[in-house]
Design a protein around this motif. Structure first.
Motif, PDB file in Angstrom:
ATOM      1  N   ARG A   5      44.925  34.377  41.662  1.00 14.54           N
ATOM      2  CA  ARG A   5      43.460  34.405  41.668  1.00 14.54           C
ATOM      3  C   ARG A   5      42.898  33.454  40.612  1.00 14.54           C
ATOM      4  NH1 ARG A   5      40.731  38.702  41.984  1.00 14.54           N
ATOM      5  NH2 ARG A   5      42.381  40.080  42.619  1.00 14.54           N
ATOM      6  N   LEU A   7      41.035  31.969  37.486  1.00 14.06           N
ATOM      7  CA  LEU A   7      40.729  32.465  36.151  1.00 14.06           C
ATOM      8  C   LEU A   7      39.235  32.319  35.882  1.00 14.06           C
ATOM      9  CD1 LEU A   7      43.674  30.808  34.201  1.00 14.06           C
ATOM     10  CD2 LEU A   7      43.567  33.119  35.143  1.00 14.06           C
ATOM     11  N   LYS A   8      38.713  33.083  34.942  1.00 13.45           N
ATOM     12  CA  LYS A   8      37.284  32.986  34.608  1.00 13.45           C
ATOM     13  C   LYS A   8      36.902  31.579  34.177  1.00 13.45           C
ATOM     14  CE  LYS A   8      36.581  37.795  33.479  1.00 13.45           C
ATOM     15  NZ  LYS A   8      36.152  38.777  32.500  1.00 13.45           N
ATOM     16  N   ALA A   9      37.804  30.892  33.508  1.00 12.32           N
ATOM     17  CA  ALA A   9      37.544  29.525  33.046  1.00 12.32           C
ATOM     18  C   ALA A   9      37.744  28.497  34.161  1.00 12.32           C
ATOM     19  CB  ALA A   9      38.449  29.188  31.868  1.00 12.32           C
ATOM     20  N   ARG A  12      43.635  27.991  39.091  1.00 14.26           N
ATOM     21  CA  ARG A  12      44.503  29.064  39.554  1.00 14.26           C
ATOM     22  C   ARG A  12      45.920  28.823  39.057  1.00 14.26           C
ATOM     23  NH1 ARG A  12      42.163  30.835  45.368  1.00 14.26           N
ATOM     24  NH2 ARG A  12      43.688  32.482  45.083  1.00 14.26           N
ATOM     25  N   GLU A  63      37.392  28.190  41.562  1.00 17.60           N
ATOM     26  CA  GLU A  63      36.450  28.690  40.571  1.00 17.60           C
ATOM     27  C   GLU A  63      36.140  30.139  40.898  1.00 17.60           C
ATOM     28  OE1 GLU A  63      35.677  26.714  38.011  1.00 17.60           O
ATOM     29  OE2 GLU A  63      36.827  25.115  38.960  1.00 17.60           O
ATOM     30  N   THR A  64      35.825  30.936  39.878  1.00 15.51           N
ATOM     31  CA  THR A  64      35.429  32.316  40.129  1.00 15.51           C
ATOM     32  C   THR A  64      34.024  32.347  40.688  1.00 15.51           C
ATOM     33  OG1 THR A  64      34.657  32.567  37.858  1.00 15.51           O
ATOM     34  CG2 THR A  64      36.896  33.268  38.312  1.00 15.51           C
TER      35      THR A  64
END
Length: 65
Positions: A5, A7-9, A12, A63-64
């Motif tokens: 998944r 990452l917040k930053a 993947r 991107e999240t």
């Protein structure tokens, strides 16, 4: 290969043969990780569940939400 998944930053984590090989920010980078692992394929392999497992989030998104 497992593409985890986002990452917040952004990006993947990618695992090939049980080893973390890097953080992908695009399909091109995932294909490059495959190439470096000795598995030379094009981007079409990214939709083949025999070769790539996408975990968490939608495939091809880096991107999240």
């Amino acid at each position: 290969m497992v593409v985890h998944r986002p990452l917040k930053a952004g990006g993947r984590p990618v695992i090939v043969r049980g080893e973390v090989v890097g953080l992908a920010h695009s399909d091109h980078e995932v294909v490059e990780f495959l190439r470096r692992a000795g598995l030379a394929f094009g981007e079409d392999v990214l939709d083949d569940p025999v070769w790539v497992e996408w975990k968490g989030g939608r495939a091809h998104e880096y991107e999240t939400a």
